[in-house]
Design an enzyme around this catalytic site. Structure first.
Site, short mmCIF file in Angstrom:
data_model
loop_
_atom_site.label_atom_id
_atom_site.label_comp_id
_atom_site.label_asym_id
_atom_site.label_seq_id
_atom_site.Cartn_x
_atom_site.Cartn_y
_atom_site.Cartn_z
N SER A 121 37.22 14.53 36.86
CA SER A 121 38.21 13.74 37.04
C SER A 121 38.58 13.15 38.31
O SER A 121 39.06 12.34 38.44
CB SER A 121 39.45 14.49 36.52
OG SER A 121 39.61 15.71 37.22
N SER A 159 35.43 19.08 37.18
CA SER A 159 36.10 17.83 37.79
C SER A 159 35.91 17.58 39.46
O SER A 159 36.08 16.43 39.72
CB SER A 159 37.33 17.82 37.65
OG SER A 159 37.80 17.39 36.27
N LYS A 172 43.49 14.09 46.24
CA LYS A 172 43.40 13.82 44.91
C LYS A 172 44.95 13.58 44.72
O LYS A 172 45.79 14.43 45.01
CB LYS A 172 42.83 14.91 44.19
CG LYS A 172 42.89 14.35 42.77
CD LYS A 172 42.02 15.84 41.88
CE LYS A 172 41.70 15.29 40.43
NZ LYS A 172 41.06 16.21 39.44
#
Lengths: 80, 419
Positions: B84, B108, B9
């Site tokens: 997210s 997330s 990420k």
């Protein structure tokens, strides 16, 4: 052989059985990412560094394999 | 992990590799060091192939707030992957990588895992080092893996976990091999169903999937118990007081001087700050900074931030009491499935905030929780959440693994024809 949708367990087995090298696996992964770039799931790629690392891993695997074979003849101690 | 390709990420600092948090303000930031979680994975031999798209600074539940554009859900073009960690979830669901890292502040990891039909675990707060993770809400943020199965999540979490002296909130605990504790029988496992979640108000198909999963666990020997978490309804407002407050503090460092984007043609220093931040941050980030700054301001701190922390303690106490009589808690991961771009939250952001209704409370309480696929609702994947007691990742991973050994939902793959 396609690597798409493979689990870690399956890829580990492919690497251990030398069905694919780490370099081939990394290159295939980059190809998949490129083919599916419309998904927009990547912001930055790490192509050159990742392929370099995969080559080193392939070399290290070969070195470890030879070392172990010379001493015990067993594959059980191959380092991964 | 030697030779296994992973995606990270874009919130984890990676030495020499651009780290943007999907924000304009960090669009040219190249960190001088690597986050501990990524370093541990790389030290184990994994190969970072790239950085994944995400909601800007992890603020969002749909990946629509990224400066780099929306991520498509591999199951349906034009649909959100969740957020997210949407880029990580999409990369795994599309089969590009076997696993990816994510972070979870209010859901997330779990919500995008659910929307993309994969498995994702948020560990206990403190199990994985936050050092080198760009902070959103420091008391809630936790890193974890997204993968195609619970077993793969256990493999990754084994490598990512461990005490780190560089993170003062890192837990100094004996390491446990989570792979050795999966595949245990679950006969007699006590699973709590939270009565306050009013699952009867959800879409009937979401309810049906949940009931099907309950039945599967019952056939495997688990027992269900109704439990009460009396303060759980305060989770969303509590979260949206604490998280923005911490975000407004954490993001004050992005001022156009030390990191990233710097506005041109500015006057004095204040003008530089204002223009750099106005140009660099997106609307959702600005909204949360404003809310957080207000909640922390003189005269309002006690009424909002302090009060929210007190309610958070009550929520944590509720969980502690519940776990005296049960082993884990089961909920849907999300009230619905993935939705079309722009169809939620455009007029009212609270619509999107409610996406995290079932996930937020485990962040507030610091508990581990996993999302696993458990079928489809209107042809899109739906997720099942298992929340564990403090540091009982072994139990939720085991329950998830047993579920996956007795079902095939995690083996479903998107056709990818649209891409």
């Amino acid at each position: 052989m396609s690597i798409q949708f493979k689990t870690i367990r399956e890829l580990r087995e492919m690497l251990d059985k030398k069905v694919i090298s780490s370099e081939e696996l990394t290159s295939e992964t980059h190809k998949l990412a490129e083919d599916l770039k419309d998904l927009n799931c990547f912001v930055t790629m790490n192509k050159d560094v990742s392929i370099e690392k995969s080559k080193l891993i392939d070399q290290a695997d070969k070195s470890c394999f030879c070392l172990v074979r010379n001493s015990s003849g067993s594959k059980r101690f191959i380092l991964h | 992990m030697s030779g296994i390709p992973l995606a990270q990420k874009d919130l984890f600092c990676t030495e020499g590799l651009r780290t943007t948090c999907s924000s304009k303000i960090l669009s040219n930031f190249i960190p001088p060091y690597t986050a501990t979680a990524v370093m541990k994975l790389e030290s184990a031999g994994s190969i970072t192939i790239g950085k994944t798209n995400m909601d800007e600074f992890a603020m969002g539940s749909s990946n629509e707030t990224s400066y780099f554009g929306n991520v498509h859900n591999p199951w349906k073009k034009g649909y959100v992957p969740g957020g997210s960690s949407g880029g990580s979830a999409a990369a795994v669901a599309a089969g590009i990588v076997p696993a990816a890292t994510g972070t979870d502040t209010g859901g997330s990891i779990r919500q995008p895992a659910a929307h993309c039909g994969i498995t994702g675990i948020k560990p206990t707060y403190g199990r994985v080092s936050r050092w080198g993770m760009i902070a959103f809400a420091s008391s809630l943020d936790q890193a974890g893996p997204l993968a195609r199965s619970a077993e793969d999540c256990a493999i990754l979490l084994n490598e990512m976990s461990g005490h780190d002296s560089k993170d003062t909130t890192s837990l100094d605990i004996e390491s446990t091999d989570l792979l050795h504790t999966i595949n245990q029988p679950i006969k007699g496992l006590k699973i709590g169903i939270v009565k306050e979640f009013s699952l009867g108000d959800l879409d009937s198909e979401v309810q049906n999937r949940f009931e099907d999963s309950k039945k599967l666990y019952e056939t495997l020997g688990a027992e269900f118990v109704e439990i009460s978490l009396p303060n759980i309804s305060a989770s969303v407002p509590t979260y949206y007081s604490i998280a923005p407050a911490e975000c407004s503090s954490n993001l004050s460092r992005f001022d156009g001087v030390r990191f990233g984007h710097r506005a041109e043609n500015t006057g004095d220093l204040n003008d530089l700050y204002i223009k750099s931040r106005s140009e660099g941050f997106g609307d959702e980030v600005k909204r949360r900074i404003l809310i957080g700054t207000y909640a922390l301001s003189a005269g309002y701190y006690d009424a909002y931030y302090k009060k929210a922390q007190q309610v958070r303690r009550l929520i944590k106490n509720d969980f502690e009491l519940a776990f005296e009589s049960i082993d884990l808690i089961m909920t849907p991961t999300s009230p619905g499935t993935a939705f079309a771009f722009g169809s939620k939250g455009a007029q009212n952001p609270i619509e999107l905030y409610l996406e995290d209704l079932f996930t937020i409370s485990s962040n507030l309480a610091g508990l581990p929780a996993i999302s696993i696929p458990h079928g489809k609702v209107n042809s899109m994947p739906a997720g099942l959440q298992l929340i564990g007691n403090f540091l009982r990742e072994d139990q939720i991973l085991n329950a998830a693994h047993i579920f996956q050994q007795n079902s095939a939902f995690h083996l479903d793959k998107p056709s990818m024809e649209e891409f």
